[in-house]
Design a protein around this motif. Structure first.
Motif, PDB file in Angstrom:
ATOM      1  N   LEU A   1       0.860  -1.171  -0.085  1.00 40.42           N
ATOM      2  CA  LEU A   1       0.023  -0.113   0.079  1.00 40.42           C
ATOM      3  C   LEU A   1       0.843   1.235  -0.036  1.00 40.42           C
ATOM      4  O   LEU A   1       1.897   1.364   0.986  1.00 40.42           O
ATOM      5  CB  LEU A   1      -0.860   0.159   1.372  1.00 40.42           C
ATOM      6  N   SER A   2       0.683   2.120  -0.818  1.00 43.97           N
ATOM      7  CA  SER A   2       1.313   3.300  -0.945  1.00 43.97           C
ATOM      8  C   SER A   2       0.422   4.880  -0.695  1.00 43.97           C
ATOM      9  O   SER A   2      -0.486   4.856  -1.278  1.00 43.97           O
ATOM     10  CB  SER A   2       2.049   3.449  -2.462  1.00 43.97           C
TER      11      SER A   2
ATOM     12  N   SER B   1      -1.070  -4.502  -5.270  1.00 45.88           N
ATOM     13  CA  SER B   1      -0.919  -3.294  -4.909  1.00 45.88           C
ATOM     14  C   SER B   1      -1.882  -2.154  -4.945  1.00 45.88           C
ATOM     15  O   SER B   1      -2.562  -2.265  -5.887  1.00 45.88           O
ATOM     16  CB  SER B   1       0.409  -2.548  -4.901  1.00 45.88           C
ATOM     17  N   ALA B   2      -1.763  -1.102  -4.123  1.00 49.86           N
ATOM     18  CA  ALA B   2      -2.839   0.027  -4.263  1.00 49.86           C
ATOM     19  C   ALA B   2      -2.010   1.278  -3.825  1.00 49.86           C
ATOM     20  O   ALA B   2      -1.231   1.064  -2.963  1.00 49.86           O
ATOM     21  CB  ALA B   2      -4.226  -0.133  -3.793  1.00 49.86           C
ATOM     22  N   GLY B   3      -2.337   2.342  -4.602  1.00 52.40           N
ATOM     23  CA  GLY B   3      -1.674   3.718  -4.247  1.00 52.40           C
ATOM     24  C   GLY B   3      -3.164   4.434  -3.799  1.00 52.40           C
ATOM     25  O   GLY B   3      -4.185   4.772  -4.521  1.00 52.40           O
ATOM     26  N   PHE B   4      -2.904   5.314  -2.640  1.00 51.30           N
ATOM     27  CA  PHE B   4      -3.999   6.145  -2.190  1.00 51.30           C
ATOM     28  C   PHE B   4      -3.465   7.602  -2.147  1.00 51.30           C
ATOM     29  O   PHE B   4      -2.479   7.867  -1.826  1.00 51.30           O
ATOM     30  CB  PHE B   4      -4.645   5.404  -0.919  1.00 51.30           C
TER      31      PHE B   4
ATOM     32  N   LYS C   1     -11.170   5.558   5.994  1.00 49.06           N
ATOM     33  CA  LYS C   1     -12.382   4.784   5.810  1.00 49.06           C
ATOM     34  C   LYS C   1     -12.381   3.851   4.583  1.00 49.06           C
ATOM     35  O   LYS C   1     -12.448   2.715   4.771  1.00 49.06           O
ATOM     36  CB  LYS C   1     -13.539   5.432   6.050  1.00 49.06           C
ATOM     37  N   TYR C   2     -12.119   4.489   3.510  1.00 48.76           N
ATOM     38  CA  TYR C   2     -12.248   3.940   2.344  1.00 48.76           C
ATOM     39  C   TYR C   2     -10.780   3.071   2.160  1.00 48.76           C
ATOM     40  O   TYR C   2     -10.720   2.141   1.213  1.00 48.76           O
ATOM     41  CB  TYR C   2     -12.335   4.638   1.291  1.00 48.76           C
TER      42      TYR C   2
ATOM     43  N   ILE D   1     -11.184  -0.841   0.972  1.00 49.12           N
ATOM     44  CA  ILE D   1     -10.501  -1.292  -0.055  1.00 49.12           C
ATOM     45  C   ILE D   1      -9.266  -2.319   0.276  1.00 49.12           C
ATOM     46  O   ILE D   1      -9.468  -3.360  -0.262  1.00 49.12           O
ATOM     47  CB  ILE D   1      -9.759  -0.300  -0.832  1.00 49.12           C
ATOM     48  N   THR D   2      -8.497  -2.106   1.310  1.00 55.75           N
ATOM     49  CA  THR D   2      -7.528  -3.242   1.648  1.00 55.75           C
ATOM     50  C   THR D   2      -8.316  -4.411   2.234  1.00 55.75           C
ATOM     51  O   THR D   2      -7.738  -5.536   1.740  1.00 55.75           O
ATOM     52  CB  THR D   2      -6.730  -2.544   2.860  1.00 55.75           C
ATOM     53  N   GLU D   3      -9.219  -4.309   2.666  1.00 58.25           N
ATOM     54  CA  GLU D   3     -10.101  -5.605   3.160  1.00 58.25           C
ATOM     55  C   GLU D   3     -10.629  -6.223   2.078  1.00 58.25           C
ATOM     56  O   GLU D   3     -10.434  -7.773   1.828  1.00 58.25           O
ATOM     57  CB  GLU D   3     -11.370  -5.186   4.197  1.00 58.25           C
ATOM     58  N   LEU D   4     -10.960  -5.829   1.219  1.00 58.05           N
ATOM     59  CA  LEU D   4     -11.399  -6.117  -0.202  1.00 58.05           C
ATOM     60  C   LEU D   4     -10.436  -6.975  -0.843  1.00 58.05           C
ATOM     61  O   LEU D   4     -10.350  -7.994  -1.426  1.00 58.05           O
ATOM     62  CB  LEU D   4     -12.220  -5.214  -1.151  1.00 58.05           C
TER      63      LEU D   4
END
Length: 273
Positions: A110-111, A142-145, A161-162, A166-169
């Motif tokens: 996660l970034s 991976s995901a960038g926020f 919150k989001y 998204i991480t749980e999904l």
């Protein structure tokens, strides 16, 4: 035989109980409020390891350090969290984390949370997204926020919150190992966020110009400025979603092949082969 079956079941049960390893990084630096909020959002979802730049690296894109040595040092910034700062770029942080700290690939990278937008064309320049992309290249989902607020005092309540949703999904749905998500959160109170939209990247860019000025020694210098222009009127884009108070989620890929043009060229250029 019964003992062997029990042993296998015990090993499988132990693995299920093991928390996933989540690598966290960013491009705003290890002391930025955004990364602290990212950690807070997911710290109980896995074993968290932080490796982030020791200073701001915004706009670095997919740069790597090859001309001088990198340094890595442990920091005690987040209670109960293993964390390191690196003198290199966001991409360097991911590479070093895998090779020298984890000695394995994490289950998720996660970034963020970036201070400012990374929608549309920004994904090309973003150090936040390049760190996440490097992880995806290395077969790490991976995901960038990013939060559309550049202020150091930005309200990250809705973003947290989001990020967690998204991480749980991502952990639950077991996405492809090369999966990469670009997530942007509008800068509005949590109560005004309408939900998430799975989007495409808008055709939008900055109309740039350089301000020319003189320094105290009468030497010219230039300061990049620009105005964001959205040329895409679609209602399925990240820009539209954010303007309408939705969290935008854009699936991104590192294969830059233009398959439509490839098909056309294979046909139209055939006679010249």
């Amino acid at each position: 035989m019964a003992k062997a079956v029990k042993a296998v079941k015990a090993v499988k049960a132990a693995k299920k109980k093991e928390k996933p390893i989540i690598l966290i990084t960013n491009d705003d630096g290890v002391t930025a409020p955004g990364i602290r909020n990212l950690i807070e959002a997911v710290k109980d979802l896995g074993h968290i390891v932080v490796v982030a730049p020791d200073k701001a690296q915004s706009g670095m894109g997919h740069a790597i350090t090859i001309g001088h040595p990198l340094r890595l040092s442990a920091v005690n910034l987040f209670e109960g969290i293993e964390a390191y700062q690196c003198t290199g770029t966001p991409v360097d942080c991911v590479k070093l984390a895998v090779d020298k700290i984890l000695h394995r690939k994490p289950d998720l990278c996660l970034s963020g949370i970036n201070h400012g937008a990374n929608h549309s064309i920004n994904v090309i320049y973003s150090g936040t997204m390049s760190a996440a992309m490097e992880a995806a290249i290395e077969s790490i989902p991976s995901a960038g926020f990013s939060l559309l607020d550049y202020s150091i005092e930005a309200d990250f309540t809705g973003a947290r919150k989001y990020v967690r949703i998204i991480t749980e999904l991502m952990l639950k749905k077991k996405l492809d190992k090369h999966s990469l998500l670009n997530v942007n959160i509008p800068a509005v109170p949590e109560s005004l966020i309408k939900g998430m939209k799975i989007c495409r990247q808008a055709y939008a860019k900055y109309e740039e110009s350089f301000l020319e000025r003189m320094d105290p020694h009468s030497r010219k210098y230039y300061w990049l400025t620009g105005e964001f222009q959205n040329f895409d009127k679609g209602r399925d884009t990240d820009v539209w979603a954010l303007e309408n108070n939705y969290v935008s989620v854009v699936p991104v890929q590192f294969d830059l092949t233009n398959y439509v043009l490839k098909s056309k060229l294979e046909k139209s250029w055939k006679q010249n082969q």
